[in-house]
Design a protein around this motif. Structure first.
Motif, PDB file in Angstrom:
ATOM      1  N   LEU A  73     -22.759  24.017 -11.498  1.00 27.41           N
ATOM      2  CA  LEU A  73     -23.380  22.977 -12.313  1.00 27.41           C
ATOM      3  C   LEU A  73     -24.069  23.575 -13.534  1.00 27.41           C
ATOM      4  CD1 LEU A  73     -25.403  19.917 -11.075  1.00 27.41           C
ATOM      5  CD2 LEU A  73     -26.381  21.416 -12.807  1.00 27.41           C
ATOM      6  N   TYR A  74     -24.863  24.624 -13.311  1.00 24.08           N
ATOM      7  CA  TYR A  74     -25.617  25.196 -14.428  1.00 24.08           C
ATOM      8  C   TYR A  74     -24.736  25.979 -15.397  1.00 24.08           C
ATOM      9  CZ  TYR A  74     -30.008  23.418 -12.729  1.00 24.08           C
ATOM     10  OH  TYR A  74     -31.016  22.558 -12.353  1.00 24.08           O
ATOM     11  N   LYS A  75     -23.592  26.466 -14.919  1.00 25.04           N
ATOM     12  CA  LYS A  75     -22.660  27.095 -15.863  1.00 25.04           C
ATOM     13  C   LYS A  75     -22.109  26.032 -16.820  1.00 25.04           C
ATOM     14  CE  LYS A  75     -18.571  29.832 -16.624  1.00 25.04           C
ATOM     15  NZ  LYS A  75     -17.462  30.658 -16.106  1.00 25.04           N
ATOM     16  N   LEU A  76     -21.807  24.851 -16.265  1.00 29.06           N
ATOM     17  CA  LEU A  76     -21.303  23.760 -17.105  1.00 29.06           C
ATOM     18  C   LEU A  76     -22.380  23.302 -18.086  1.00 29.06           C
ATOM     19  CD1 LEU A  76     -19.162  20.788 -15.792  1.00 29.06           C
ATOM     20  CD2 LEU A  76     -20.750  20.530 -17.677  1.00 29.06           C
ATOM     21  N   VAL A  77     -23.607  23.153 -17.588  1.00 35.32           N
ATOM     22  CA  VAL A  77     -24.733  22.759 -18.450  1.00 35.32           C
ATOM     23  C   VAL A  77     -24.908  23.758 -19.594  1.00 35.32           C
ATOM     24  CG1 VAL A  77     -27.255  22.596 -18.535  1.00 35.32           C
ATOM     25  CG2 VAL A  77     -25.984  21.399 -16.735  1.00 35.32           C
ATOM     26  N   ASP A  78     -24.870  25.048 -19.249  1.00 39.13           N
ATOM     27  CA  ASP A  78     -25.037  26.098 -20.272  1.00 39.13           C
ATOM     28  C   ASP A  78     -23.909  26.066 -21.300  1.00 39.13           C
ATOM     29  OD1 ASP A  78     -27.367  26.940 -19.081  1.00 39.13           O
ATOM     30  OD2 ASP A  78     -26.445  28.604 -17.987  1.00 39.13           O
ATOM     31  N   ALA A  79     -22.684  25.783 -20.822  1.00 42.08           N
ATOM     32  CA  ALA A  79     -21.537  25.733 -21.733  1.00 42.08           C
ATOM     33  C   ALA A  79     -21.696  24.602 -22.750  1.00 42.08           C
ATOM     34  CB  ALA A  79     -20.239  25.551 -20.943  1.00 42.08           C
ATOM     35  N   LEU A  80     -22.242  23.473 -22.307  1.00 39.63           N
ATOM     36  CA  LEU A  80     -22.493  22.360 -23.232  1.00 39.63           C
ATOM     37  C   LEU A  80     -23.609  22.699 -24.208  1.00 39.63           C
ATOM     38  CD1 LEU A  80     -22.245  19.231 -20.870  1.00 39.63           C
ATOM     39  CD2 LEU A  80     -20.658  19.861 -22.694  1.00 39.63           C
ATOM     40  N   LYS A  81     -24.666  23.313 -23.686  1.00 39.98           N
ATOM     41  CA  LYS A  81     -25.808  23.668 -24.537  1.00 39.98           C
ATOM     42  C   LYS A  81     -25.410  24.687 -25.599  1.00 39.98           C
ATOM     43  CE  LYS A  81     -29.649  22.632 -21.401  1.00 39.98           C
ATOM     44  NZ  LYS A  81     -30.746  23.198 -20.570  1.00 39.98           N
ATOM     45  N   GLU A  82     -24.499  25.586 -25.239  1.00 42.82           N
ATOM     46  CA  GLU A  82     -24.024  26.580 -26.204  1.00 42.82           C
ATOM     47  C   GLU A  82     -23.317  25.918 -27.386  1.00 42.82           C
ATOM     48  OE1 GLU A  82     -21.605  29.442 -24.169  1.00 42.82           O
ATOM     49  OE2 GLU A  82     -23.285  30.146 -22.940  1.00 42.82           O
ATOM     50  N   LYS A  83     -22.770  24.739 -27.159  1.00 41.20           N
ATOM     51  CA  LYS A  83     -22.110  23.985 -28.221  1.00 41.20           C
ATOM     52  C   LYS A  83     -23.077  23.032 -28.924  1.00 41.20           C
ATOM     53  CE  LYS A  83     -17.416  24.043 -26.345  1.00 41.20           C
ATOM     54  NZ  LYS A  83     -16.734  24.549 -27.552  1.00 41.20           N
ATOM     55  N   GLY A  84     -24.351  23.109 -28.533  1.00 39.69           N
ATOM     56  CA  GLY A  84     -25.361  22.253 -29.136  1.00 39.69           C
ATOM     57  C   GLY A  84     -25.295  20.811 -28.670  1.00 39.69           C
ATOM     58  N   LEU A  85     -24.708  20.597 -27.487  1.00 40.24           N
ATOM     59  CA  LEU A  85     -24.529  19.241 -26.973  1.00 40.24           C
ATOM     60  C   LEU A  85     -25.478  18.940 -25.822  1.00 40.24           C
ATOM     61  CD1 LEU A  85     -20.614  19.225 -26.851  1.00 40.24           C
ATOM     62  CD2 LEU A  85     -22.065  18.164 -28.600  1.00 40.24           C
ATOM     63  N   THR A  86     -25.816  17.667 -25.676  1.00 41.80           N
ATOM     64  CA  THR A  86     -26.607  17.227 -24.518  1.00 41.80           C
ATOM     65  C   THR A  86     -25.781  16.314 -23.611  1.00 41.80           C
ATOM     66  OG1 THR A  86     -27.492  15.358 -25.799  1.00 41.80           O
ATOM     67  CG2 THR A  86     -28.822  17.382 -25.727  1.00 41.80           C
ATOM     68  N   SER A  87     -24.569  15.959 -24.059  1.00 38.88           N
ATOM     69  CA  SER A  87     -23.689  15.129 -23.231  1.00 38.88           C
ATOM     70  C   SER A  87     -22.255  15.248 -23.726  1.00 38.88           C
ATOM     71  CB  SER A  87     -24.133  13.665 -23.244  1.00 38.88           C
ATOM     72  OG  SER A  87     -23.945  13.112 -24.534  1.00 38.88           O
ATOM     73  N   SER A  88     -21.323  14.791 -22.890  1.00 40.41           N
ATOM     74  CA  SER A  88     -19.909  14.762 -23.270  1.00 40.41           C
ATOM     75  C   SER A  88     -19.175  13.773 -22.369  1.00 40.41           C
ATOM     76  CB  SER A  88     -19.268  16.141 -23.099  1.00 40.41           C
ATOM     77  OG  SER A  88     -17.847  16.057 -23.253  1.00 40.41           O
ATOM     78  N   LYS A  89     -18.125  13.196 -22.897  1.00 41.34           N
ATOM     79  CA  LYS A  89     -17.229  12.401 -22.061  1.00 41.34           C
ATOM     80  C   LYS A  89     -16.605  13.328 -21.016  1.00 41.34           C
ATOM     81  CE  LYS A  89     -17.474   8.308 -23.937  1.00 41.34           C
ATOM     82  NZ  LYS A  89     -18.085   7.214 -23.139  1.00 41.34           N
ATOM     83  N   ALA A  90     -16.374  12.783 -19.841  1.00 40.39           N
ATOM     84  CA  ALA A  90     -15.794  13.591 -18.766  1.00 40.39           C
ATOM     85  C   ALA A  90     -15.151  12.670 -17.737  1.00 40.39           C
ATOM     86  CB  ALA A  90     -16.880  14.433 -18.104  1.00 40.39           C
ATOM     87  N   HIS A  91     -14.341  13.235 -16.877  1.00 42.40           N
ATOM     88  CA  HIS A  91     -13.793  12.452 -15.768  1.00 42.40           C
ATOM     89  C   HIS A  91     -13.542  13.343 -14.565  1.00 42.40           C
ATOM     90  CE1 HIS A  91     -10.023  13.977 -17.595  1.00 42.40           C
ATOM     91  NE2 HIS A  91      -9.523  13.882 -16.366  1.00 42.40           N
ATOM     92  N   TYR A  92     -13.650  12.712 -13.419  1.00 38.26           N
ATOM     93  CA  TYR A  92     -13.305  13.363 -12.152  1.00 38.26           C
ATOM     94  C   TYR A  92     -11.878  12.987 -11.773  1.00 38.26           C
ATOM     95  CZ  TYR A  92     -18.011  14.750 -10.456  1.00 38.26           C
ATOM     96  OH  TYR A  92     -19.230  15.344 -10.256  1.00 38.26           O
ATOM     97  N   THR A  93     -11.166  13.932 -11.163  1.00 36.94           N
ATOM     98  CA  THR A  93      -9.841  13.674 -10.590  1.00 36.94           C
ATOM     99  C   THR A  93      -9.873  14.058  -9.125  1.00 36.94           C
ATOM    100  OG1 THR A  93      -8.745  14.231 -12.684  1.00 36.94           O
ATOM    101  CG2 THR A  93      -7.373  14.234 -10.699  1.00 36.94           C
TER     102      THR A  93
END
Length: 200
Positions: A100-120
């Protein structure tokens, strides 16, 4: 009908048992010693089938019905990552929080606080006579501030479409009607009932 789940993930076992309340559901690890299964497929479907086949063969019981799930989250801003690598995004022995925190960090590195996403979710069924696969999806957004203790995996950072709460904040009954795995499992139920009619 007795179903053997090709998983020892307690969160998945609990969710599947909740949906299949009218069936006898058991995790394979309650029957035999858990073993490593190499998930080397390139899609959720391939990995689900790999797991189901491996457990079916290991049980040495031709009458058993094995179901396996392979699921994950794909984040638009990360080019679809982590996808099929969701369970091991931060490494082979990574915990849910690590991923979870790797994903959070990856978004923060792009300067983002959210993104569209989907589960499969891909569900595979393996019997002595046939193999089947069924898919389910859930769309929404991921955020960088985890909220809620309910659920597992990436649930605390995923907000389903039409909701303001994360999956980690929603109750089990609400999630049951929403989740990608629930959608796939409901369709799987029809296949299982058809199988049982032909094997009785």
């Amino acid at each position: 009908m007795k179903l053997v789940l090709a998983t020892s993930n307690k969160g998945k076992v609990r969710e599947i048992k909740h949906i299949y309340e009218d069936m006898d559901v058991v995790a394979y690890s309650d029957i035999i010693e858990p073993f490593e299964i190499e998930e080397n497929g390139s899609t959720f479907k391939e990995n689900a089938l790999i797991k189901a086949r491996a457990v079916f063969e290991a049980l040495h019981d031709k009458d058993v019905i094995v179901i396996a799930d392979d699921s994950g989250i794909s984040v638009d801003a990360l080019g679809g990552e982590p996808g099929i690598y969701s369970a091991r995004y931060a490494g082979v022995d990574a915990s849910d929080k690590d991923n979870l925190y790797k994903l959070v960090d990856a978004l923060k590195e792009k300067g983002l606080t959210s993104s569209k996403a989907h589960y499969t979710a891909a569900i595979a069924i393996v019997t002595k006579d046939a193999e089947f696969s069924i898919h389910g999806w859930m769309y929404g957004d991921v955020i960088t501030e985890p909220r809620g203790e309910n659920g597992f995996g990436y649930d605390p950072i995923f907000i389903p479409e039409g909701y303001k709460k994360t999956l980690g904040e929603l109750d089990d009954e609400t999630k049951k009607g929403l989740s990608h795995r629930s959608q796939a499992l409901k369709h799987t139920k029809s296949v299982l009932r058809s199988i049982s009619k032909h094997t009785i």
